[in-house]
Design a protein around this motif. Structure first.
Motif, mmCIF file in Angstrom:
data_model
loop_
_atom_site.group_PDB
_atom_site.id
_atom_site.type_symbol
_atom_site.label_atom_id
_atom_site.label_comp_id
_atom_site.label_asym_id
_atom_site.label_seq_id
_atom_site.Cartn_x
_atom_site.Cartn_y
_atom_site.Cartn_z
ATOM 1 N N MET A 1 0.792 -1.180 0.142
ATOM 2 C CA MET A 1 0.109 -0.024 0.077
ATOM 3 C C MET A 1 0.984 1.156 -0.041
ATOM 4 O O MET A 1 1.840 1.357 0.686
ATOM 5 C CB MET A 1 -1.011 0.028 1.226
ATOM 6 N N SER A 2 0.620 2.295 -0.915
ATOM 7 C CA SER A 2 1.530 3.401 -0.873
ATOM 8 C C SER A 2 1.011 4.300 0.181
ATOM 9 O O SER A 2 0.244 4.248 0.784
ATOM 10 C CB SER A 2 1.184 4.047 -2.188
ATOM 11 N N THR A 5 -2.191 5.922 -0.490
ATOM 12 C CA THR A 5 -3.184 5.290 -0.129
ATOM 13 C C THR A 5 -3.393 5.381 1.126
ATOM 14 O O THR A 5 -4.728 5.349 1.430
ATOM 15 C CB THR A 5 -3.077 3.846 -0.946
ATOM 16 N N ASP A 6 -2.572 5.059 2.113
ATOM 17 C CA ASP A 6 -2.437 5.464 3.418
ATOM 18 C C ASP A 6 -3.089 6.538 3.784
ATOM 19 O O ASP A 6 -4.062 6.718 4.762
ATOM 20 C CB ASP A 6 -1.191 5.030 4.047
ATOM 21 N N LEU A 9 -6.906 6.754 2.847
ATOM 22 C CA LEU A 9 -7.866 5.765 3.864
ATOM 23 C C LEU A 9 -7.811 6.408 5.117
ATOM 24 O O LEU A 9 -9.073 6.416 5.707
ATOM 25 C CB LEU A 9 -6.934 4.453 4.064
ATOM 26 N N HIS A 44 -11.580 -5.341 0.950
ATOM 27 C CA HIS A 44 -10.758 -4.125 1.444
ATOM 28 C C HIS A 44 -10.872 -3.772 3.012
ATOM 29 O O HIS A 44 -10.310 -2.855 3.367
ATOM 30 C CB HIS A 44 -11.247 -2.803 0.566
ATOM 31 N N SER A 100 -11.503 0.255 -5.405
ATOM 32 C CA SER A 100 -10.116 -0.319 -5.576
ATOM 33 C C SER A 100 -9.379 0.491 -4.510
ATOM 34 O O SER A 100 -8.352 -0.448 -3.934
ATOM 35 C CB SER A 100 -9.475 0.284 -7.092
ATOM 36 N N THR A 101 -9.374 1.736 -4.084
ATOM 37 C CA THR A 101 -8.710 2.169 -3.081
ATOM 38 C C THR A 101 -9.779 3.351 -2.452
ATOM 39 O O THR A 101 -10.528 3.818 -3.122
ATOM 40 C CB THR A 101 -7.533 2.978 -3.493
ATOM 41 N N ALA A 102 -9.266 3.861 -1.261
ATOM 42 C CA ALA A 102 -10.083 4.995 -0.427
ATOM 43 C C ALA A 102 -9.918 6.140 -1.379
ATOM 44 O O ALA A 102 -10.767 6.959 -1.678
ATOM 45 C CB ALA A 102 -9.669 5.074 0.793
ATOM 46 N N ALA A 103 -8.563 6.262 -2.175
ATOM 47 C CA ALA A 103 -8.531 7.574 -2.854
ATOM 48 C C ALA A 103 -9.534 7.545 -4.043
ATOM 49 O O ALA A 103 -9.964 8.769 -4.154
ATOM 50 C CB ALA A 103 -6.946 7.478 -3.201
ATOM 51 N N ASN A 104 -9.421 6.382 -4.649
ATOM 52 C CA ASN A 104 -10.466 6.431 -5.924
ATOM 53 C C ASN A 104 -12.004 6.504 -5.425
ATOM 54 O O ASN A 104 -12.645 7.098 -5.966
ATOM 55 C CB ASN A 104 -10.351 5.223 -6.573
#
Length: 121
Positions: A1-2, A5-6, A9, A44, A100-104
């Motif tokens: 996880m980048s 992304t952290d 989240l 997720h 896919s990710t919290a950012a998306n």
């Protein structure tokens, strides 16, 4: 996880319980986001509900993964069971959402808010 992304989240989780009024009170945005044990339907590990309501309180847009009746697209299959699944509400239409990710998730939600409200272009 980048790291981004952290950060996204953490931002999503920090928004839990917050509510914002926009467009001079015409709309309200509500956030619910919590970490949960990952499952088959929530791999997720995030339970979320991001919603946009009009001034009368009616939800006009939402992204969530709460329990709902799930019916496959095939007319031959009739399944009426409650499962968690990532999806998007726009007025009376519910479609699958591919988390896919919290950012998306945050980006997709805010982009839809802009489209629905018709501002911030």
């Amino acid at each position: 996880m980048s790291q981004s992304t952290d950060f996204a989240l953490t931002t999503l989780l920090d928004l839990d319980g917050h509510q914002f009024t926009i467009e001079n009170g015409e709309y309200t945005i509500k956030f619910v986001a919590n970490l949960v044990e990952p499952t088959e339907n929530t791999p997720h590990g995030v339970r979320y509900s991001l919603t946009l309501h009009d001034k009368t309180g009616v939800r006009v847009l939402g992204y969530d993964n709460c329990n709902h009746d799930y019916r496959p697209l095939s007319k031959r299959q009739h399944v009426a069971r409650k499962i968690e699944w990532d999806h998007r509400h726009h007025k009376d239409t519910v479609t699958q959402y591919n988390f896919s990710t919290a950012a998306n998730l945050l980006e997709d939600f805010w982009e839809d808010v802009r489209r629905v409200v018709g501002r911030w272009r």
